[in-house]
Design an enzyme around this catalytic site. Sequence first.
Site: not given
Length: 346
Positions: A141-143
């Site tokens: 994911g993004c984080y």
Amino acid sequence: MGIVGASGYGGAELLRLLKAHPGVEVVGFSSRKYEGKPLSAAWPQLWDRRPFHSQEEVLERAEVVFLALPNGLAMELTPGLLEAGKRVIDLSGDYRLPPEVYEAWYGIPHKSPGLYPEAIYGLPELHREELKGARLVANPGCYVTATTLALAPLASAGVLRRAFVVGLSGVSGAGREGEGTFFAEVNENLKPYKVGGTHRHIPEMERNLGRLVAQGPRVRTHGPVGEMRLTFVPHLVPMTRGILVTAEAEVDGDWSQGTLDELYGDFYIGEPFVRVLREALPETKGTYASNRVDLKPLYEPRTGRVLVFAALDNLVKGMAGQAVQNLNLMLGFPEETALPKEGIWP
């Protein structure tokens, strides 16, 4: 290609990107909520005359399946899909961590733990060779993508001791059904959440950096993992999309801005979707709707610490774009196919 969970933000971005991919055909997209309804009922910006299909139709037709589902659901579908000879790119967290770690942080019993050793971690900048020909990809994911890429050169060089990471996320990072994301709650507001070492992406970040400590720059998903601990403090900000990470790293050795720039430039040389900035600082608008990550390492002589800033679009490089990048590697397409490098401004 088939998309299960196409009424979420990640599913919509997958549709947008894959419709422009010259080497694939989207044979179906499903949503329990919108089944039988036109695509425009969920996504008026997309144009496709077909309605949302049933999940069963998508799974039957597709040779490669994107699972854009809440955590805990992909692990139920994946075993049967692999047995049927299909390939799977999972956008949830179900195969990113060892089953016992997953269960401890997600609070969900793992229903197909035997598949974890086959799942390849889908961060191309570190696992490119492993992804070629893979059957099951755990799409990060993004984080985690922003934090890992921000600190990877330091971890790989063996100089990273510990890090304090502040993450800022647009509201779409919480998903379409995200709790606490109503306009009245987020507008003109800024708030931390899941603090005190409770965010479920922390063990993934630490595991990625620990691999680099133990294995060097081209790591193996299931190779040795070194010790790494970091503090992560996420914040929700009143914007639609985008991730900005600021990492404060304690490092060994003597540094200057020149040696730091050289380390990052060498580590990411030739990477199609990582831009190491020399003068400007990363900002979310600069990567909006692109599959690019902007990084800027900065040496702080007064404290002897390294600051690293990273920006990306959470729905593209932080989710759907990274999934398409993994698809390209899996199937032997040029890695940049159907993926934008340029952002949209303003």
